[in-house]
Each structure stands twice: as C-alpha cells, then as structure tokens.
Design an enzyme around this catalytic site. Structure first.
Site, PDB file in Angstrom:
ATOM      1  N   CYS A  93       0.845  -1.130   0.052  1.00 30.44           N
ATOM      2  CA  CYS A  93      -0.017  -0.062  -0.214  1.00 30.44           C
ATOM      3  C   CYS A  93       0.865   1.344   0.123  1.00 30.44           C
ATOM      4  CB  CYS A  93      -0.943  -0.105   1.284  1.00 30.44           C
ATOM      5  SG  CYS A  93      -2.548   0.978   0.830  1.00 30.44           S
ATOM      6  N   HIS A 185      -4.112  -5.180   0.565  1.00 27.48           N
ATOM      7  CA  HIS A 185      -3.412  -5.553   1.723  1.00 27.48           C
ATOM      8  C   HIS A 185      -3.722  -7.007   1.926  1.00 27.48           C
ATOM      9  CE1 HIS A 185      -3.084  -1.936   4.418  1.00 27.48           C
ATOM     10  NE2 HIS A 185      -3.560  -1.523   3.313  1.00 27.48           N
ATOM     11  N   GLU A 187      -2.577  -8.933   4.023  1.00 27.82           N
ATOM     12  CA  GLU A 187      -2.629  -9.466   5.506  1.00 27.82           C
ATOM     13  C   GLU A 187      -3.991  -9.280   5.850  1.00 27.82           C
ATOM     14  OE1 GLU A 187      -1.817  -6.499   4.589  1.00 27.82           O
ATOM     15  OE2 GLU A 187      -2.668  -5.134   5.935  1.00 27.82           O
TER      16      GLU A 187
HETATM   17  N1  LIG Z   1      -3.085   1.382   3.623  1.00 31.05           N
HETATM   18  C1  LIG Z   1      -2.153   2.491   3.322  1.00 31.05           C
HETATM   19  O1  LIG Z   1      -0.955   2.030   3.356  1.00 31.05           O
HETATM   20  C2  LIG Z   1      -2.452   3.516   2.907  1.00 31.05           C
HETATM   21  C3  LIG Z   1      -1.845   4.366   2.265  1.00 31.05           C
HETATM   22  C4  LIG Z   1      -1.949   5.919   1.938  1.00 31.05           C
HETATM   23  N2  LIG Z   1      -2.341   6.540   3.270  1.00 31.05           N
HETATM   24  C5  LIG Z   1      -3.511   5.994   1.018  1.00 31.05           C
HETATM   25  O2  LIG Z   1      -4.508   6.227   1.966  1.00 31.05           O
HETATM   26  O3  LIG Z   1      -3.722   5.622   0.130  1.00 31.05           O
END
Ligand SMILES: NC(=O)CC[C@H](N)C(=O)O
Ligand SMILES: C=C(O[C@@H]1C=C(C(=O)O)C=C[C@H]1O)C(=O)O
Length: 714
Positions: A93, A185, A187
C-alpha cells in the site's frame, strides 16, 4: 543440515495492521525471523551499514502520503539504494505508492476511496502472481499511482473500479531491481488468494535474485542486536519474573438461588448509602452471564492516578496517602500490586474471586500514542481492591459468596442474609426534577463529519470514530435509583454501577473490549462492535441483517476494526490469533449491532500477560478508528473536549489473573460534589465515520446511541 533463518526487516509506518503483515510473513517464509522498526527510527545513512544482515525488507502500509516526508520517513530512500546496497524489497500500500513515486509515477487521489472494501484483482499470472488463481483482496487506500509509460515500474495486477475510479494499479515490479509491491492488503483477514500465495512468490523471487547476484551478507552480531532489539514477537522474552505472592486463598460458599436479583444484593451491601464507595458489574442482558457485587469495607483500598503524575493515591476510608511511582509507571505499579496478591485457587466455575474493580479513562490509553493536553477532573485510573464479593451466575442460578480474608465470619453472615433475600422487584420511582440537557450542536457535528471525511480522502485515516459530549444537569438525586432507571430502559450485557469517588459511573454498555481467561490456558477475547441500526417497528432481524451484514459500508467499518484488533492481539499473543465470529448481527434493547469476535492464545502463559494486553491495546480500536495513532491525533483536533471516562474501559482484574473489560459507552458519569444541590451528568456518543458516511445519517446514529442513556433522565 543447519536450518536457514532468513532475517526480514519490516518497516512500520505507524499503521495498525503491521503485525498482521508480520504474522503473514511468518506463515509464508519458512523459519524467518522478523525485526520491526518504525520508519523514523533511523536515517537511511544510519541503517545502510546494517542492511547486509537482512535477506529482505518489507515496507508496510500507513497513513498519509508517499510525498510527505513526515509520513514515510526513511522509506523513500530505500527505493534509491545504490547498486551495492540493494536487497529484495516488498511494499504494501503506502509501500507500493512510495516505490512508484520514487520512480516517476504520478500520485493521485481516488475519486471514490476504498477502505475495508473487497475487490476482484486481475493479474498477469507472472512474478508475484505466478500460479496464483482468483484474488479477492481488501483495500485500504485513498491514493493511487499512475505509472509512467516506458518507465522501470511494470504493472502486475489491477482492478477495474468502473465509473468510480476506472483502472487502478494493484501490484508492480521494478524491471531491473528486486522490488515488488502490492496496493491491496495481503494481510487482511478477508483477502483471499493474494495473501500467503503472493508472499511465497515474493520470497521465491527474492531467493532467485540472491542466488544470481550473491549479495554481500553480514552475520548477526551484538551491535545489530542493540540496534534492532528482539525479533517479533519479542514481548515474552522481555518479561521480568513475576514476584511471588504471599497472599492467602479465597473462601467460597455456593448457594442455589435462581430468583435472586443483583439489585437486592446491592441493597443488602449498602448501595443506598451514597457516601460510601460501591461497585457492581451487572450482566443485565445476554450475552452477559456473571454479575459481580463488591461488599466494600471501610478499609478497602481505593487506588487513583492521573495521567502525567508520578504518584498513585491510596485511600482507605478517610485516609489518603501518595506513593511515588519513581521509575515505574502506573501499569507496572498495578502489575506489581496484583502479582503480590495472586491467588491460585478459587471456585473454578466463576471468573472473579476478588481483585481490582474500576475504570480507566480514554486518555490513559491515548497518552501512550500522543500528547494529551491538560488534566482531567476525573482520575484516569480509579480502582478499588475488592476482598469480599458475591458473584451471581444468571445461567445456573447459583450464587457465590467469597472472601479473600482468612476465616472471614462475613461468609456465614452473608450466606444467611443472601438466602433470606426476597426476590423483590426493582423499586420503581425515578428521582424527580427537571433535567436540563445540553446536546451537541448539530451544525458543528456535521461540519466535523465533513472534516473527518476530508482526512479520510487525503489518506490520513481509514476510519475515524467521531464523538461528542452531552451534559444533563438536574437537582441532586440518588445515583443508585438513576442507575435502576438506566438499567430498565436499556438493559445491557456490560452494565455497571461504579461509585468510586470522585467519579460515579452508570453504564449500560453493549460492548466487551477484552476478556482474558485465567491462566494456564488463558484465551484473550475481544468483541468489537461497528455497525448500529435503531430498533423500530418493522425493523425485524431480517431487516437489520440486510442493513448491517448486507451493507458494504457497515461491513467495511467492522472489518477495519477486526484487522486493527488482530494487530493489537499479535503484539502480546504472538502468532495465534483467530477471528471467531465475523460481522454477526446481535440484538440489544434499543439497537441492532454488528459484532465480531477475535481471539488470541498466548504462546507462553504468564499471569500478567492479560494486563500487558490491556496496556498495549487501549484506547479500544472501535472508539478511535484506524490507523489508531493518526486517528487519535486527528480526533483530538476534531472534538472539543477530552473524552475522560467516556470511551475508556471499566471492569475487573481478578486475583486469579483473569480480567474482563468493557468499553465505556452508553454510559453517564458525574463528578461527585457534596456542596452542590444540583448534579451534572456527562455522556458521550458517536460513531465511525468512513468515506461512505452520510453526515445526516451519522448524526442520527449518534442521537440514537445518546438516547439510550438520556432516556434515564427524561
Ligand atoms: N493502507 C495504506 O498504506 C494507505 C496508504 C495511503 N495513506 C492511502 O490512503 O492511500
Ligand atoms: C461511539 C459509540 O459506539 C461505538 C461505535 C459504534 C458504531 O460506529 O456503530 C458501535 C459501537 C461502539 O464501538 C457510542 O456508543 O458512543
């Protein structure tokens, strides 16, 4: 042949899901050892000489933007390591975004942000996705990248968000360096097909690269140990030995009294004398089972503490003394206090034998995450040590009369008195007097919902539990009767009447935060609630299920907290964390709620671990949002007042070392003031704000929750 133990460096950007990722790495990379650092723990120059000790670096998710140095710390420099320092890296992410931005991609906001939502991910079937089938993945992002044509970053997976966001990059690789990353994600508990499978592929690619390039490696040594500390899970190894208890056992008498009421026992123990402290944890509805009534003595010890003070106040009757904490904090002080009172045997059928009953404020948790301003009028820690108690088991009708005092004649007296109690109905008759209710200002609340949504769109938070305070002033009356009114209007599984001067708390909480069963075989159990629908004519279970379990918005809210709590559990428990119930609709007196259950089993059994779990997981994630630290910081700017008692926890810590803590919601509390002939009760209410929130509907939800308490005053 010696087993190989690859060392993995996991860089945490203050996310609330980092340890879920650590656990996934453990499942996917055989025998790996995981070291975790914060992204601002070192500069890249400090880290560089130590990197050859690691086989790979994992760059985790986090709040904020890859273009903001404060959010990413050393991460941005990792992607620009010189040829001789390079090693396999995997971004998640924020990690993917920073990799791509470092190589010329454009960073954009999503038109429709995705937090806690599941998408079908298309992929090339190559590299990270070699041999991978269907991927349904959870997304937590507001930002996304648009790759530069002909650049060195190549797309491996994507989603088609249709009219919402169109094509969104979901995974990439660097065409010449050993860098891979995913936007979703892997995880998350609801990701299917793209978790273990993808990390295993990453590890295969990393090993292939290492075989080809033969990078310089250094063995582990003491300066590395000093710099990176213990690998995760580290807590168990760091524990000091538990002091030996000199405390005698507990004596218990068991009675069969199926018709006894909690109120009758409270009245027998003098609850009507409002001058004296009193504690009752009252399971007034399902799934609550045991109710605990303390029979306090004039010399019962009350323990209070304010965040920021280096002392603890000890009160017995009219006498108060201060003990300096010195180099211990209050958590350690309380740990030592309980360790020296540990009891190994009591009645096995009940969870409480005696011990601390009381409350912890929201700020008691928040201050470990960020600075909390000012001093509250209510102590942040307020407990009484209960030596004599009655436990009522509503499932069997059995009543347990017990004392920690050796040869206590009170047992026989109380057994007799309790047996003679009538099953009297609760006394009717509410205290009279007009209540003056000050509600939150609606326009301001709506503005704050919009401000919260702006933080969410910018990527600073995935979910914010916004709350506001209400006060009710009225002529002085008896708090016990007020509690009876609350209990009959809104009977709740985690109800409580706690009169621990200077605070009186009346609770009708539906939410258990954390329970830890007695060791050995201790199980840690959390029951977060996210998703609320008001009960009304026509709102049947089927309707509520459609509105809650059938709603993308409500399930997303709940999932975010489930993932956050999994992470919190991994802190202390290690790897063994399981979601036992996911998004089930439960019925309460005034509302339907969406409830999940997450459990963890510590790999080492230690009596004080439950307390460490509480310490490391406050404030409750369901009351902050995720990621927790950034969300708490944002909420401080959005809410007018400190939360104080509201959205902290109350409950017990038993001398047998089990504990049970509920979230202080649907509750009211007051500062006791003898000199006044009026009284002011405070209560908080709120709800989770996400990108999908509708401001008017959130206001209504807050009012519904508030009314379950205000009803006791009107
Ligand atoms: N879950 C994350 O790492 C989010 C990354 C970034 N803050 C976004 O909102 O896109
Ligand atoms: C904030 C409150 O409740 C919290 C928020 C909920 C939600 O957003 O649905 C549900 C339960 C609590 O975790 C409250 O009752 O004041």
């Amino acid at each position: 042949m010696a087993i190989e133990h690859p060392r993995i460096l996991l860089v945490d950007s203050y996310d609330s899901f980092t340890l879920n990722l650590a656990s996934l790495l453990k499942q996917s990379i055989p025998n790996c050892i995981i070291y975790i650092i914060k992204n601002d723990a070192f500069t890249i120059a400090q880290l560089l000489p130590f990197l050859p000790a690691f086989s790979a670096v994992i760059v985790g998710p986090g709040p904020g933007s890859p273009e903001n140095d404060r959010d990413v710390g050393l991460i941005k420099d990792l992607w620009n390591l010189g040829e001789h320092s390079v090693l396999p890296m995997f971004g998640v992410c924020l990690g993917l975004q920073s990799l791509c931005v470092a190589h010329g991609a454009e960073l954009k906001r999503l038109d429709v942000v995705k937090h806690g939502q599941i998408s079908r991910v298309q992929h090339t079937g190559t590299f990270l996705f070699q041999g991978v089938g269907t991927v349904r993945a959870v997304r937590y992002h507001s930002l996304h990248v648009v790759l530069r044509q002909g650049g060195c970053i190549e797309q491996l997976a994507w989603v088609d968000d249709g009219a919402e966001n169109g094509h969104v990059v979901m995974a990439v690789r660097h065409t010449s360096k050993p860098f891979w990353a995913v936007q979703y994600h892997p995880e998350s508990v609801c990701t299917r097909g793209g978790g273990v499978e993808v990390i295993q592929n990453f590890w295969q690619l990393a090993q292939d690269w290492a075989r080809k390039v033969q990078p310089r490696t250094t063995p582990w040594n003491s300066s590395l140990q000093e710099m990176f500390g213990d690998p995760w899970p580290s807590f168990l190894r760091a524990r000091p030995r538990m002091p030996i208890s000199q405390f005698p056992g507990v004596t218990t008498a068991v009675l069969d009294l199926p018709h006894i009421t909690v109120a009758a026992v409270c009245e027998l123990f003098g609850v009507c004398n409002e001058e004296r402290p009193f504690v009752c944890l009252d399971s007034a509805a399902q799934p609550g089972r045991f109710s605990i009534v303390g029979s306090l003595m004039p010399e019962s010890l009350q323990i209070t503490h304010f965040v920021g003070d280096n002392s603890v106040s000890l009160t017995r009757g009219r006498h108060t003394s201060q003990e300096i904490l010195g180099d211990r904090d209050i958590w350690t002080w309380l740990s030592d206090f309980m360790a020296s009172r540990r009891v190994h045997e009591g009645h096995p059928d009940i969870p409480f034998w005696g011990g601390l009953i009381g409350l912890l404020s929201y700020e008691m948790g928040a201050h470990s995450l960020c600075t909390v301003k000012g001093k509250r009028c209510h102590p942040d820690v307020n407990f009484v040590f209960v030596e004599r108690s009655v436990v009522i088991d509503s499932a069997t009708g059995r009543v347990f009369v017990q004392s920690l005092i050796p040869n206590d004649h009170w047992i026989a007296e109380t057994t007799k008195a309790v047996s003679g109690l009538n099953s009297q109905p609760m006394r009717p008759g509410l205290p009279t007097g007009k209540a003056n209710i000050t509600l939150p200002n609606k326009d301001r609340y709506l503005c704050r919902i919009n401000a919260a949504k702006e933080y969410i769109s910018a990527g600073d938070s995935y979910e914010l539990c916004l709350t506001a305070r209400t006060t009710v002033s009225l002529p002085k009356s008896t708090s016990w009767r007020r509690y009876q009114a609350l209990r009959s209007k809104n009977p709740a599984p985690y109800s409580a009447y706690l009169r621990l001067h200077p605070t009186t708390l009346l609770s009708s909480s539906p939410e258990r935060f954390l329970s830890t069963s007695r060791p050995p075989d201790s199980v840690f159990h959390l029951r977060p609630i996210k998703g609320t629908v008001r009960k009304a004519p026509g709102v049947t279970r089927a309707v509520a299920e459609e509105a809650l379990a059938g709603s993308v918005k409500e399930v997303a809210e709940n999932l975010m907290i489930v993932d956050l709590i999994r992470h919190d559990l991994h802190t202390i428990v290690g790897e063994d964390v399981e979601v036992k119930q996911f998004c089930v609709v439960e019925e309460y007196e005034t509302v339907w709620q969406l409830v999940s259950v997450i459990e963890g089993r510590p790999s080492v059994q230690d009596g004080l671990l439950g307390w460490e779990m509480l310490r490391s997981s406050l404030p409750p994630g369901s009351m902050t949002g995720a990621p927790k630290k950034r969300s708490v910081e944002i909420l401080q700017t959005l809410e007018d007042d400190e939360r104080g008692i509201y959205s902290g926890v109350f409950g017990y810590w038993c001398v047998g070392m089990g504990s049970d803590w509920s979230v202080t919601i649907r509750s009211c509390f007051k500062l006791d003031d003898d000199s006044s002939d009026s009284e002011t009760w405070e209560m908080g209410a709120g709800g989770a704000i996400t990108a999908l929130s509708d401001a008017e509907a959130e206001w209504e939800e807050m009012v519904v929750k508030l009314n379950s308490v205000v009803g006791a005053f009107t």
